[in-house]
Enzyme design. Structure first.
Site, PDB file in Angstrom:
ATOM      1  N   GLY A  40       0.587  -1.291   0.132  1.00 59.12           N
ATOM      2  CA  GLY A  40       0.292  -0.052  -0.522  1.00 59.12           C
ATOM      3  C   GLY A  40       0.644   0.929   0.358  1.00 59.12           C
ATOM      4  N   SER A  41       0.465   2.712  -0.238  1.00 57.22           N
ATOM      5  CA  SER A  41       1.014   3.627   0.154  1.00 57.22           C
ATOM      6  C   SER A  41       2.071   4.315   0.896  1.00 57.22           C
ATOM      7  CB  SER A  41       0.151   4.626  -0.098  1.00 57.22           C
ATOM      8  OG  SER A  41      -0.547   4.356   1.467  1.00 57.22           O
ATOM      9  N   GLU A  43       4.232   1.339   2.574  1.00 56.17           N
ATOM     10  CA  GLU A  43       5.160   0.526   2.460  1.00 56.17           C
ATOM     11  C   GLU A  43       5.684   0.790   1.488  1.00 56.17           C
ATOM     12  OE1 GLU A  43       2.158  -0.055   5.421  1.00 56.17           O
ATOM     13  OE2 GLU A  43       1.496  -0.857   2.751  1.00 56.17           O
ATOM     14  N   GLU A  62      -4.000  -9.654   2.287  1.00 57.79           N
ATOM     15  CA  GLU A  62      -3.370 -10.181   2.912  1.00 57.79           C
ATOM     16  C   GLU A  62      -3.338 -11.235   3.289  1.00 57.79           C
ATOM     17  OE1 GLU A  62      -3.173  -6.110   2.351  1.00 57.79           O
ATOM     18  OE2 GLU A  62      -5.214  -7.317   2.150  1.00 57.79           O
ATOM     19  N   HIS A  85       0.268  -3.906   4.906  1.00 58.38           N
ATOM     20  CA  HIS A  85      -0.184  -2.304   5.160  1.00 58.38           C
ATOM     21  C   HIS A  85      -1.163  -2.051   6.123  1.00 58.38           C
ATOM     22  CE1 HIS A  85      -1.449   1.126   2.729  1.00 58.38           C
ATOM     23  NE2 HIS A  85      -3.380   0.745   2.297  1.00 58.38           N
ATOM     24  N   HIS A 292     -11.547 -30.387  21.561  1.00 57.23           N
ATOM     25  CA  HIS A 292     -12.417 -29.375  21.005  1.00 57.23           C
ATOM     26  C   HIS A 292     -14.003 -29.671  21.518  1.00 57.23           C
ATOM     27  CE1 HIS A 292     -13.858 -28.664  16.391  1.00 57.23           C
ATOM     28  NE2 HIS A 292     -14.288 -27.707  17.522  1.00 57.23           N
ATOM     29  N   GLY A 410      -7.317 -24.028  13.278  1.00 57.79           N
ATOM     30  CA  GLY A 410      -8.913 -24.795  13.299  1.00 57.79           C
ATOM     31  C   GLY A 410      -9.837 -23.646  12.125  1.00 57.79           C
TER      32      GLY A 410
END
Length: 553
Positions: A40-41, A43, A62, A85, A292, A410
């Site tokens: 993005g801008s 980075e 991402e 970003h 679980h 999971g």
């Protein structure tokens, strides 16, 4: 020479005296020259005049970026570098960041931040409390106080990510830091492999020597520590039965070994039932235990001794009784083998033989059996098909070697891009990505990455028309799941629209031909398999019940 994945002694190029130059020089010395990102801008300045020795791997969301890096790091054995970003990108990545944390994957994650002078005014795209957002699923997070501290922060992030237990770290970097003056930082050689305490290991060996029937429960940490050979030698010495820990994300032990007993379900009562014949239980590279569903009663059979060994102090702290030892298993298992007596091999508890699936109907059991027969030897398998895991356990055994990866958290959306990361880390070696139709849709845009980077991945989509695992789990509560059907998806069209050829098969008589074509030549390729549970595998629902509740078939 290497030390925990760090390339030692390789001369680094000099990229200048800015923060960017110091960081690029550091990354090259660390071997972090493959960057997974979606820029993005905030980075862009990081990548000004990106040196030719770096490779930027673009993901179209991402979460895809983080999962590709996760697979790459697991397959390469070192850390991977991720660039996200600001807050929005980190937010998109959180599901697979959680998975990387649970997988114990070393990732160095950087994220952009607005310019320091703008931060008091809450500017557009700034990350408020940037270091808090990725917690608690990173081991360490920092936004350096000064631009000049950025290179050292990344160096520290790498060392923390590689320390046991391995995991992600996070550095937030303001956009205007990259052009500031900075000096290169030294690469510190840090050994992070912990040897076992000799007294604790001797105590464990004495407990094992007094036992009549030892059962070993092996988990992800065996594979992550590179300790499969050590486990095999210990098993042969003790003649002990081996179970795979609940929700293990790697294959720690060859499933065709005569002492392999099967997979423990994530249920307290069922685990105690499976291990009832043992008077000493040795848990290696896994918690005691992952559950679980809610349970009650003892954690292990009454009177059984419990020993847990792994590199995670938090897992050791949660051992409910017995003894916990914190150590790298590649060091601990050979040392333990030297201390325990040689025993004659006893017959392992009967695992039972799954009935051969009928060829008259295309079920997921038939698909697993034919994959076992036709897969190339040693092909890595990345799985995210929850409702098919029982048939996979029955009919598609994972053998010796680093063959299997799955999601430890999971969550969904990890398997497809992780398979691409594994393929990028092992050029020339094909990868099989086994996905459910519901799982595939969480990261379907990752197929573009496979095409764009010519990743040799063979995608198999098990299409049962929805979230079958949810339907199966609903049976536990005596209810019919809502929102579990997904009609009308065309995975071949989705693949071909992104540059990957595909085929769909629904007739069992076409399956072998389609699988043979899938594995021929080079990938990426996709095969959609329309499976049915109507009149097919009579244990399709039972597998899910056993996985989640632990009832015996």
């Amino acid at each position: 020479m290497s030390l925990d994945g760090l390339q030692i002694g390789r001369p680094a190029e000099t990229f200048g005296t800015t923060v960017r130059g110091a960081v690029m020089e550091l990354l090259q010395q660390l071997g972090l020259t493959t960057i997974f990102g979606n820029p993005g801008s905030t980075e862009l300045p990081m990548f000004r005049d990106l040196p030719d020795c770096f490779r930027y791997v673009l993901g179209l969301q991402e979460s895809v970026v983080v999962a590709m890096a996760d697979g790459f790091a697991q397959a390469s054995g070192g850390a991977a570098l991720v660039n996200l970003h600001s807050s929005a990108g980190v937010g998109h990545a959180m599901g697979n960041l959680f998975t990387a944390f649970r997988n114990g994957t070393p990732l160095v994650i950087t994220a952009g931040q607005q310019a320091r002078s703008m931060l008091p005014y809450a500017p557009f795209l700034h990350a408020e409390r940037a270091t808090e957002l990725p917690r608690p699923f990173v081991k360490w997070a920092v936004e350096p106080a000064r631009a000049q501290d950025v290179p050292q922060a990344i160096a520290q992030a790498y060392q923390v990510a590689m320390q046991a237990p391995r995991g992600p770290t996070f550095v937030s970097i303001p956009i205007d830091d990259w052009e500031q003056p900075a000096r290169p930082v030294a690469v510190t050689r840090v050994s992070t492999r912990a040897a076992p305490d000799p007294a604790a290991l001797a105590e464990a060996a004495a407990t094992i020597a007094k036992a009549s029937r030892v059962a070993i429960v092996a988990g992800t940490g065996v594979a992550a520590n590179g300790a499969r050979d050590g486990l095999l030698a210990l098993v042969e010495r003790l003649g002990a039965a081996v179970w795979i820990a609940p929700m293990a994300a790697r294959n720690p032990f060859p499933e065709d070994h005569p002492l392999f007993c099967g997979f423990l379900p994530a249920s307290r009562e069922a685990i105690v039932q499976r291990l009832a014949d043992a008077d000493c239980i040795l848990v290696l590279g896994a918690p005691v235990f992952t559950y679980h569903v809610e349970g009650s009663g003892p954690f292990v059979p009454p009177g059984a001794a419990l020993i847990q060994i792994g590199d995670d102090p938090a897992q050791a702290a949660r051992v409910p009784q017995g003894q916990g030892i914190v150590a790298d298993l590649a060091l601990a298992l050979p040392a333990l083998a030297d201390l325990v007596p040689v025993r004659s091999r006893e017959a392992a508890p009967s695992r039972g033989q799954a009935a051969a699936p009928t060829a008259s109907m295309l079920t997921d059991a038939l698909l697993m059996a034919r994959l076992a027969a036709l897969r190339p030897a040693g092909i890595a398998i990345i799985e995210e098909a929850p409702s098919t895991r029982g048939p996979m356990h029955d009919h598609l055994p994972m053998l010796a070697g680093d063959e299997f990866h799955t999601c430890a958290s999971g969550g969904l959306g990890h398997g497809l891009p992780a398979a691409i990361g594994v393929a990028l880390a092992r050029p020339g070696e094909p990868v099989l990505c086994l996905l459910g139709d519901g799982s595939a849709m969480y990261a379907i845009q990752g197929i573009w990455c496979a095409a764009h980077y010519a990743a040799d991945v063979r995608f198999v989509i098990v299409n049962n028309g929805g979230y079958a695992a949810l339907d199966q789990f609903g049976a536990l509560f005596g209810l019919k799941a809502v929102g579990s059907k997904m009609p009308g998806l065309d995975f071949v069209a989705l693949a071909e629209a992104q540059g990957v050829p595909g085929e769909c098969v629904s007739d069992p008589s076409d399956l072998d031909r389609a699988l043979t074509a899938l594995f021929a030549g080079a990938g990426p390729r996709l095969l959609e398999v329309i499976v049915t549970r109507e009149g097919g595998d009579p244990h399709a629902d039972d597998h899910a019940l056993e996985e989640h509740r632990g009832e015996a078939l």
